[in-house]
Write a protein that holds these residues in place. Structure first.
Motif: not given
Length: 77
Positions: A48-53
């Motif tokens: 999720g953090e990667l997708n947000k970035r």
């Protein structure tokens, strides 16, 4: 192949090893890698953090909030 599948495949192959020397070499590689990451203070991101970035980066690009590689290279020449 995603990371989780690669790790599972690696562990399965590791469990098949019969050479104590090979296990020792892999243990040393793992210790070095862990030490390096610990020293850098890096933490892995969740998906999720990667997708947000990625989403933020794409939005920045679409809104011209970026520097070209030539601009970055010129800064250090």
């Amino acid at each position: 192949m995603n990371l989780e599948a690669r790790k599972i495949e690696f562990v399965q192959e590791f469990l098949k090893l019969q050479s104590e020397e090979a296990v020792s070499r892999l243990e040393n590689i793992l210790k070095k890698e862990k030490s390096t990451l610990d020293n850098l203070g890096l933490e892995s991101m969740t998906e999720g953090e990667l997708n947000k970035r990625v989403d933020q980066s794409e939005a920045d690009f679409e809104n011209n909030r970026f520097k070209s590689s030539s601009e970055l290279l010129a800064k250090y020449e």
